[in-house]
Design a protein around this motif. Sequence first.
Motif, PDB file in Angstrom:
ATOM      1  N   GLU A 125     -23.959  10.835 -24.146  1.00 47.59           N
ATOM      2  CA  GLU A 125     -23.208  10.230 -23.050  1.00 47.59           C
ATOM      3  C   GLU A 125     -22.072  11.142 -22.600  1.00 47.59           C
ATOM      4  O   GLU A 125     -21.827  11.316 -21.397  1.00 47.59           O
ATOM      5  N   LEU A 126     -21.366  11.741 -23.568  1.00 47.44           N
ATOM      6  CA  LEU A 126     -20.243  12.615 -23.246  1.00 47.44           C
ATOM      7  C   LEU A 126     -20.708  13.865 -22.506  1.00 47.44           C
ATOM      8  O   LEU A 126     -20.091  14.270 -21.513  1.00 47.44           O
ATOM      9  N   VAL A 127     -21.786  14.480 -22.968  1.00 46.99           N
ATOM     10  CA  VAL A 127     -22.301  15.686 -22.314  1.00 46.99           C
ATOM     11  C   VAL A 127     -22.687  15.392 -20.868  1.00 46.99           C
ATOM     12  O   VAL A 127     -22.348  16.149 -19.943  1.00 46.99           O
ATOM     13  N   CYS A 128     -23.379  14.286 -20.646  1.00 48.26           N
ATOM     14  CA  CYS A 128     -23.758  13.908 -19.283  1.00 48.26           C
ATOM     15  C   CYS A 128     -22.515  13.679 -18.420  1.00 48.26           C
ATOM     16  O   CYS A 128     -22.467  14.119 -17.259  1.00 48.26           O
ATOM     17  N   LEU A 129     -21.527  12.996 -18.988  1.00 46.15           N
ATOM     18  CA  LEU A 129     -20.295  12.734 -18.251  1.00 46.15           C
ATOM     19  C   LEU A 129     -19.617  14.039 -17.850  1.00 46.15           C
ATOM     20  O   LEU A 129     -19.211  14.215 -16.689  1.00 46.15           O
ATOM     21  N   LEU A 130     -19.491  14.974 -18.790  1.00 44.06           N
ATOM     22  CA  LEU A 130     -18.797  16.226 -18.512  1.00 44.06           C
ATOM     23  C   LEU A 130     -19.564  17.097 -17.522  1.00 44.06           C
ATOM     24  O   LEU A 130     -18.961  17.787 -16.689  1.00 44.06           O
TER      25      LEU A 130
ATOM     26  N   GLY B  71     -30.126  18.798 -30.614  1.00 45.71           N
ATOM     27  CA  GLY B  71     -31.062  17.700 -30.409  1.00 45.71           C
ATOM     28  C   GLY B  71     -30.736  16.847 -29.209  1.00 45.71           C
ATOM     29  O   GLY B  71     -31.012  15.638 -29.202  1.00 45.71           O
ATOM     30  N   LEU B  72     -30.176  17.475 -28.154  1.00 45.67           N
ATOM     31  CA  LEU B  72     -29.704  16.712 -27.010  1.00 45.67           C
ATOM     32  C   LEU B  72     -30.481  16.987 -25.726  1.00 45.67           C
ATOM     33  O   LEU B  72     -29.992  16.653 -24.635  1.00 45.67           O
ATOM     34  N   LEU B  73     -31.657  17.581 -25.815  1.00 36.73           N
ATOM     35  CA  LEU B  73     -32.425  17.849 -24.604  1.00 36.73           C
ATOM     36  C   LEU B  73     -33.221  16.610 -24.182  1.00 36.73           C
ATOM     37  O   LEU B  73     -34.448  16.623 -24.089  1.00 36.73           O
TER      38      LEU B  73
END
Length: 347
Positions: free
Chosen positions: A148-153, A248-250
């Motif tokens: 969620e944080l990566v998408c937000l940033l 593991g975030l792809l």
Amino acid sequence: MGNCFFSIVIPVFQAERYLEDCLDSIRGQTERDWELLLVDDGSTDRSPQICDRYQAMDSRIHVLHKENEGPLPARLKGYALCRGEYVVSVDADDRLDREALSVFRTALQAEDADVLIFNYKRVDEAGVKCLSQSDLQDGVYDASGLEELVCLLLEKKMLNPVWSKVMRRGLLQSTLQKALHLMAVRSGDDLILSAPVLLSARKVRVIHDCLYEYRMVPQSITHSSSGSRVDDLVLSRTYLLEQLEQAGLLTEAVLRCFYRMIYETAGYLLWNCARSDSSFPEKRDFFEALTGQPLYQRSLAYRKGVFSSRRKRVSLWLFEHQNYRSFVRFERLQQLAKRRNGGRGKT
């Protein structure tokens, strides 16, 4: 240098015009427990003398003079010398809000966070606030909320800048070796430094406070060759993709945000190139170098809705249909209209 709560690292290169303003914003902090490392990256203007003068004024300020290698090696040398519990990164033409370090300390200690992310505002060359600023909201993210944080940033264009993040020194220094093969990158070096730290963090604190002033200093694509600009984009973003895969975030959500970021970044590079003083053959070389990259080609599938402005969509339609001369003329006309309007209007 003894231990302290904050280590502030500033790479300095040809920064005499704004450097004193930057350093005064740090010396004026209400929080006093800090050290400042100025890494003079082979400047030939008055920057080295300014650095030395401030070192003589304040025992917390330390200067390293070195040969010019670029922003990434300069930051890494500064980070390696840090002794503080947390590291703050500042660019030599920017400023910290007077209460910044005090707010950072309170927020970090409240959550025992590894990384703190905060908002910034843009100022013009004279230091006058512009209309735009980032708009992250308060939040705390652990490993379960990292996607969620990566998408937000990515959506907020806040993943890249290292100066919008305070990072635990031990975690930052443990990741420095990962960047050694990318030392030549000059555009995108922030992302190379901040991504592995963020993805390794146990807890990330986000605060809405706007505590950093980012100075909008005009830069031209002519400062580097077409090939190097494209290479930097590909190297830094491919590195991010690799880091996301290792974490593991792809996921589909992250990939969508990632490629939308690629398309948006490419758009701004193309507009800057079109409006630059480079010759048309130089611009065409840049266009062809960029469009030939697989990262850019894959981003086209995610472009819908990236730019809401009709002007931007028309502009990129011309480019994507290889009407390069029309694309350049269109952008130069937009640039002229903006100047006639006193710098106001959409870019």
